[in-house]
Design a protein around this motif. Structure first.
Motif, mmCIF file in Angstrom:
data_model
loop_
_atom_site.group_PDB
_atom_site.id
_atom_site.type_symbol
_atom_site.label_atom_id
_atom_site.label_comp_id
_atom_site.label_asym_id
_atom_site.label_seq_id
_atom_site.Cartn_x
_atom_site.Cartn_y
_atom_site.Cartn_z
ATOM 1 N N ILE A 282 0.705 -1.102 0.323
ATOM 2 C CA ILE A 282 0.148 -0.109 0.234
ATOM 3 C C ILE A 282 1.057 1.356 -0.410
ATOM 4 O O ILE A 282 1.743 1.468 0.725
ATOM 5 C CB ILE A 282 -0.683 0.477 1.237
ATOM 6 N N VAL A 283 0.716 1.999 -1.103
ATOM 7 C CA VAL A 283 1.410 3.096 -0.996
ATOM 8 C C VAL A 283 0.816 4.702 -0.701
ATOM 9 O O VAL A 283 -0.700 4.559 -1.566
ATOM 10 C CB VAL A 283 2.226 3.356 -2.563
ATOM 11 N N VAL A 284 1.056 5.480 -0.891
ATOM 12 C CA VAL A 284 0.570 7.071 -0.761
ATOM 13 C C VAL A 284 0.677 7.583 -2.623
ATOM 14 O O VAL A 284 1.835 8.145 -2.887
ATOM 15 C CB VAL A 284 0.454 8.123 0.430
ATOM 16 N N ALA A 285 -0.341 8.156 -2.738
ATOM 17 C CA ALA A 285 -0.299 8.611 -3.859
ATOM 18 C C ALA A 285 0.891 10.182 -3.827
ATOM 19 O O ALA A 285 1.043 10.560 -2.467
ATOM 20 C CB ALA A 285 -1.620 9.847 -4.234
ATOM 21 N N LYS A 286 1.211 10.677 -5.118
ATOM 22 C CA LYS A 286 2.534 11.814 -5.074
ATOM 23 C C LYS A 286 2.127 13.212 -5.219
ATOM 24 O O LYS A 286 3.622 14.088 -5.076
ATOM 25 C CB LYS A 286 3.732 11.234 -5.334
ATOM 26 N N LEU A 287 1.304 12.507 -6.222
ATOM 27 C CA LEU A 287 1.290 14.636 -6.855
ATOM 28 C C LEU A 287 0.386 15.324 -6.460
ATOM 29 O O LEU A 287 -0.121 16.227 -7.288
ATOM 30 C CB LEU A 287 0.740 14.190 -8.308
ATOM 31 N N GLY A 288 -0.670 14.387 -5.534
ATOM 32 C CA GLY A 288 -1.291 15.756 -4.464
ATOM 33 C C GLY A 288 -2.667 16.069 -5.605
ATOM 34 O O GLY A 288 -2.913 15.106 -6.314
ATOM 35 N N ASN A 289 -3.240 16.985 -5.219
ATOM 36 C CA ASN A 289 -3.663 17.989 -5.874
ATOM 37 C C ASN A 289 -3.917 18.327 -7.360
ATOM 38 O O ASN A 289 -4.618 19.036 -8.450
ATOM 39 C CB ASN A 289 -4.920 18.711 -5.332
ATOM 40 N N ASN A 290 -2.297 17.779 -7.587
ATOM 41 C CA ASN A 290 -2.540 17.869 -9.518
ATOM 42 C C ASN A 290 -2.293 16.935 -9.942
ATOM 43 O O ASN A 290 -2.530 17.121 -11.669
ATOM 44 C CB ASN A 290 -0.510 18.240 -9.238
ATOM 45 N N ALA A 291 -2.585 16.334 -10.100
ATOM 46 C CA ALA A 291 -2.995 14.649 -10.630
ATOM 47 C C ALA A 291 -3.457 14.730 -11.732
ATOM 48 O O ALA A 291 -3.430 13.933 -13.010
ATOM 49 C CB ALA A 291 -2.978 13.379 -9.458
ATOM 50 N N GLY A 292 -4.747 15.380 -11.140
ATOM 51 C CA GLY A 292 -5.840 15.481 -12.152
ATOM 52 C C GLY A 292 -5.714 16.039 -13.266
ATOM 53 O O GLY A 292 -6.113 15.914 -14.564
ATOM 54 N N ILE A 293 -4.926 17.610 -13.132
ATOM 55 C CA ILE A 293 -4.678 18.309 -13.801
ATOM 56 C C ILE A 293 -4.195 17.585 -14.717
ATOM 57 O O ILE A 293 -3.758 18.120 -16.341
ATOM 58 C CB ILE A 293 -4.448 19.427 -12.965
ATOM 59 N N ILE A 294 -2.667 17.357 -14.347
ATOM 60 C CA ILE A 294 -1.185 16.571 -15.304
ATOM 61 C C ILE A 294 -2.106 15.350 -15.947
ATOM 62 O O ILE A 294 -1.692 14.747 -17.221
ATOM 63 C CB ILE A 294 -0.540 15.764 -13.827
ATOM 64 N N GLY A 295 -2.817 14.273 -14.931
ATOM 65 C CA GLY A 295 -3.851 13.558 -16.111
ATOM 66 C C GLY A 295 -3.879 13.522 -17.213
ATOM 67 O O GLY A 295 -4.038 13.121 -18.663
ATOM 68 N N ALA A 296 -5.189 14.866 -17.233
ATOM 69 C CA ALA A 296 -6.039 15.421 -18.310
ATOM 70 C C ALA A 296 -5.506 15.750 -19.907
ATOM 71 O O ALA A 296 -5.602 15.322 -20.299
ATOM 72 C CB ALA A 296 -7.163 15.565 -17.417
ATOM 73 N N ALA A 297 -4.455 16.753 -18.334
ATOM 74 C CA ALA A 297 -3.164 17.619 -19.776
ATOM 75 C C ALA A 297 -2.390 16.138 -20.957
ATOM 76 O O ALA A 297 -2.338 16.450 -22.236
ATOM 77 C CB ALA A 297 -2.828 18.294 -19.403
ATOM 78 N N LEU A 298 -2.063 15.443 -20.535
ATOM 79 C CA LEU A 298 -0.830 14.176 -20.846
ATOM 80 C C LEU A 298 -1.615 13.261 -21.243
ATOM 81 O O LEU A 298 -0.810 12.223 -22.079
ATOM 82 C CB LEU A 298 0.095 14.132 -20.038
ATOM 83 N N TYR A 299 -2.127 12.467 -21.123
ATOM 84 C CA TYR A 299 -2.411 11.098 -20.972
ATOM 85 C C TYR A 299 -4.291 10.108 -21.221
ATOM 86 O O TYR A 299 -4.029 9.336 -21.302
ATOM 87 C CB TYR A 299 -1.825 10.000 -19.237
#
Ligand SMILES: [Zn+2]
Length: 300
Positions: A282-299
């Motif tokens: 079990i790990v904790v996410a690293k990108l915090g509240n930037n993850a949605g923006i980054i994921g949507a912009a690039l992937y």
């Protein structure tokens, strides 16, 4: 220019993202009760206003990726409990302003998961589950490194897995959904009422209040029950999907020190697991509240 947009229940995050996943500019727009009454118009206007401010020339906008809660199909927000929206065809509306841009929409948890998979905590974990414990619970899973995308745009809605028959009422209309027990909203509201705190207290102040009362037996009981519920929901997911790693994002990641080791300990006991040796990492996410923006912009 790649634009990433994360539409949440209480605010819209908009960012310009470079090809390495760095957010070069960011703006957060609050969605209050007043705005919610005219939310269709409000979301569109705020997005267009911000992009035009940043880009000037509409032709420069290459990609607009949007992460939104709920069921998304072909750029259309089919149904979103969080936003109180149905059949909101945001892609079509934005295309009128940016006819040359590549405009894509995807469920917000899937966008965050893709960012964590490519740049964050799931980088080297090909068979994994991403679960966002926040206001609600969203999720996604990867098999052999690939995001599994359900055909109708729903699916992987771990938050609406029913863990208690005739349990607490959920915003989706059902009862006993996992998010009514395992979301951070539920955890925080139980803590606040136990300690007689204002419903509005959040962030650092709330965490401090919990730490100051960590020996209080009622606080202990709330933490204990909460983690047991999280463990139950996650174990159901593990019994079905058998991931090697579970990455937890959302508000939970801000409570890593308080909750993560306790959750891992509980998981090791494998109380709800079918195959007791199937305890995932079990790990904790690293990108915090930037993850949605980054994921949507690039992937997406
Ligand atoms: Zn539900």
């Amino acid at each position: 220019m790649n634009i990433g947009i994360d539409i949440g229940g209480s605010h819209i995050g908009i960012g310009v993202v470079d090809s390495n996943g760095n957010i070069k500019k960011r703006k957060d727009i609050y969605i209050g009760l007043k705005e919610k009454t005219k939310i269709r118009k409000y979301i569109l206007e705020e997005i267009v206003k911000t992009i035009d401010e940043w880009c000037g020339d509409k032709g420069k906008v290459r990609k607009i990726g949007i992460a939104a809660p709920g069921i998304i199909m072909n750029g259309n927000i089919k149904y979103s409990v969080n936003l109180g929206l149905s059949n909101y065809d945001l892609k079509k509306l934005l295309l009128k302003h940016y006819p040359n841009a590549n405009i894509r929409l995807k469920n917000d948890a899937k966008c965050a998961a893709l960012a964590e998979k490519n740049l964050g905590a799931l980088k080297n974990h090909d068979n994994s589950v991403f679960i966002c414990l926040g206001t609600g619970i969203g999720g996604a899973f990867f098999y052999n490194g690939r995001l599994i995308s359900p055909r109708r745009g729903s699916g992987a809605e771990f938050g609406h897995m029913i863990i208690k028959r005739n349990g607490r009422a959920c915003r989706c209309g059902n009862r006993g959904c996992f998010e009514q027990y395992g979301s951070m909203r539920v955890f925080k509201s139980r803590i606040k009422s136990c300690l007689n705190l204002s419903p509005r207290i959040e962030g650092e102040k709330l965490r401090k209040a919990i730490e100051d009362n960590i020996d209080n037996k009622d606080v202990k009981r709330i933490i204990d029950t909460y983690l047991d519920d999280v463990c139950l929901g996650l174990s159901n997911i593990v019994n079905i999907l058998e991931p090697d790693t579970i990455c937890i994002g959302g508000g939970f990641s801000k409570y890593e020190e308080l909750l993560l080791d306790l959750l891992k300990e509980r998981f090791k006991k494998a109380k709800y697991l079918f195959y007791k040796k199937n305890v995932p990492n079990i790990v904790v996410a690293k990108l915090g509240n930037n993850a949605g923006i980054i994921g949507a912009a690039l992937y997406i």
